[in-house]
Design an enzyme around this catalytic site. Structure first.
Site, short mmCIF file in Angstrom:
data_model
loop_
_atom_site.label_atom_id
_atom_site.label_comp_id
_atom_site.label_asym_id
_atom_site.label_seq_id
_atom_site.Cartn_x
_atom_site.Cartn_y
_atom_site.Cartn_z
N LYS A 75 20.65 18.16 67.91
CA LYS A 75 19.19 18.23 67.87
C LYS A 75 18.57 16.94 67.32
O LYS A 75 17.39 16.67 67.57
CB LYS A 75 18.75 19.43 67.04
N SER A 104 24.85 21.51 66.01
CA SER A 104 23.39 21.34 66.00
C SER A 104 22.93 19.96 65.55
O SER A 104 21.72 19.70 65.54
CB SER A 104 22.74 22.41 65.13
N SER A 145 16.73 25.25 62.97
CA SER A 145 17.71 24.93 64.00
C SER A 145 17.58 25.85 65.21
O SER A 145 18.51 26.55 65.60
CB SER A 145 19.14 25.00 63.44
#
Length: 507
Positions: free
Chosen positions: A97, A94, A343
């Site tokens: 991101k 993640s 997230s």
């Protein structure tokens, strides 16, 4: 030879080792665990350099056989303070991101909003709307049931009591590819793998788009059937309740999953009488149809009758259709709070498609990732240095180096959207979910709590942490830690120890 003083310090470090998150197939906050005794922290001596401390941490047995990229830089000058395999491209989980978020803010702007519309091809005569009604989505990841109820109220205020036509879901703002190219089939029914549609609905203000909350409550006594409810209530999902209530001293073992290609949600297992409910955020099949169904329920609640017989249909609103009602989302800067703090994978993928739609007129992954690559290059990240396969980091084929991430974090500070970007990152040790996010149970020490702002990342065999910190002398620092191919976890205590060492350093 290791001194007794060092061993004593190491033993104490083990005793007070920080909390950790299990390596799992997707990023999520789970109950904390105590770090294993294999973790050895360096002595907290002012005479040991930061580089030496980090070298000791990276010698942890858990990292043997894996690859760990670490980049630490002065956030003002860009000077490298520490580097370990920092140029090696790794799977970011993640931390992807960070790239998606920067590109989206740069392309769309922090004030960007999404619109959802109610359109018709018909004409109103008295209380009757003679024509079809279209619910058109344009990618809002924060649409809630109350927004659909608001649409129904607006139509009622316009005097409409009957719709002499059918209801249609218009999700053509994006293409109809619901899954990114590398999503694991086993994540399909989990909220982290929810389908991506331009017309999507969230069950609550965490904004997990394309999901329903399945809640299982025990019956009054052993042998009774548990009750199962859905939020939002929708007839597009079918509950198959095979669970049972057992004695109060029994074991809870509820399993909730959705069958592939259907909206049959299977509930199995046991729940003790008097036990707290079990809940699951379950991704639905074809979320635009669920959204339309919930809108239909809202119309019924307002006494608006739909006379059409076609049922739930998906179709593009004709160009001649007129807008009867519309809703604008919160600005992107506010959407970024649940997106980054929690997230949210669905938000990331919708942002990719929105970038494609905005720049290339095509709401697809191919178009969006191409725009993302162009934008990142403008921000100083050449296309030939990264592999972009999705926006969320769920793909195991994404590749980026830790030094690339620190370069982006430094560059972001020069951009007008930086305040929104920085604000959206989880803040270490802060208990509020919309402040601390996925870091709320980590880095609670004096040098890090409330000052370290960083993005977490976790997929199987991968753990990452990248963001902003400050040393004891007030030097602003950016860091990126990416651990790949580890087998024995958790490894988050190692990440936390690295960040703590940076924050406690006298640089």
């Amino acid at each position: 030879m290791v001194s007794k003083h060092f061993l004593k310090k190491a033993f104490l470090a083990v005793a007070i080792a920080g909390v950790a998150v299990l390596p799992i197939a997707y990023e999520h906050t789970v109950p904390v665990l105590t770090a294993s005794a294999a973790f050895i922290a360096p002595p907290a001596s002012a005479h040991i350099s930061l580089s030496k401390k980090l070298d000791i941490l990276l010698a942890d047995p858990k990292l043997k056989g894996g690859i760990t990229g670490v980049s630490v830089r002065n956030a003002d000058t860009g000077d490298t303070l520490y580097s370990n395999m920092a140029d090696i491209r790794l799977r970011p989980a993640s931390n992807m991101k960070l790239l998606t978020g920067a590109a989206a803010l740069d392309v769309l702007g922090s004030d960007y909003t999404y619109e959802t519309e109610i359109l018709t091809t018909g004409k109103q005569k008295g209380p009757v709307l003679k024509g079809d009604l279209y619910l058109k989505g344009k990618g809002d990841p924060t649409l809630l049931e109350r927004d659909l109820q608001g649409f129904a109220k607006q139509l009622k205020q316009q005097g409409i009591r009957k719709v002499q036509g059918d209801l249609y879901a218009d999700d053509t703002w994006y293409d109809d590819d619901r899954y990114s190219q590398d999503l694991n089939w086993s994540d399909e029914f989990n909220y982290v793998g929810a389908q991506v549609s331009a017309l999507n609905l969230s069950p609550n203000e965490d904004y997990d788009t394309g999901t329903v909350i399945v809640e299982v409550k025990p019956g009054a006594a052993a042998g009774d059937k548990p009750s199962v409810t859905l939020t939002p209530a929708t007839e597009t999902s079918v509950i198959v309740n095979e669970a049972k209530t057992v004695a109060a001293d029994g074991k809870k073992s509820i399993s909730i999953h959705r069958e592939h290609g259907t909206n049959r949600i299977i509930v199995e297992g046991a729940i003790p009488a008097g036990a707290s409910p079990s809940r699951s955020w379950t991704a639905v099949w074809e979320p635009s149809e669920m959204t339309l169904d919930v809108f239909g329920n809202a119309l019924k609640a307002e006494g608006i009758q739909v006379l059409g017989k076609k049922g739930l249909q998906r179709a593009a609103a004709p160009g001649s259709a007129k807008v009867l009602a519309s809703k604008e989302s919160m600005p992107l800067s506010e959407i970024f709070i649940p997106f980054m703090k929690l997230s949210n994978n669905g938000h990331a993928e919708m942002l990719v498609k929105e970038m494609g739609r905005t720049v290339k007129g095509e709401g697809s992954w191919n178009a969006g990732l191409a725009v993302m690559g162009d934008t990142l290059e403008r921000l100083g990240i050449p296309k030939n240095t990264v592999v972009l396969r999705d926006g969320s980091g769920m793909s195991h084929k994404n590749l980026v180096s830790s030094e690339t991430l620190t370069a982006l974090l430094i560059r972001a500070q020069q951009e007008p959207w930086y305040p929104a970007y920085r604000e959206s990152l989880p803040l270490a040790g802060e208990a509020d979910r919309m402040v601390g996010g996925t870091l709320r149970n980590r880095l609670k020490g004096e040098a890090t709590k409330g000052t370290v702002a960083a993005k977490t990342g976790s997929i199987t065999g991968v753990s990452a942490l990248s963001g902003y910190a400050e040393t004891t002398k007030g030097t602003p620092v950016v860091f990126s830690i990416m651990i790949n191919n580890y087998i024995t976890g958790p490894v988050t205590p190692i990440e936390d120890a690295i960040v703590t060492a940076i924050a406690e350093s006298d640089l």
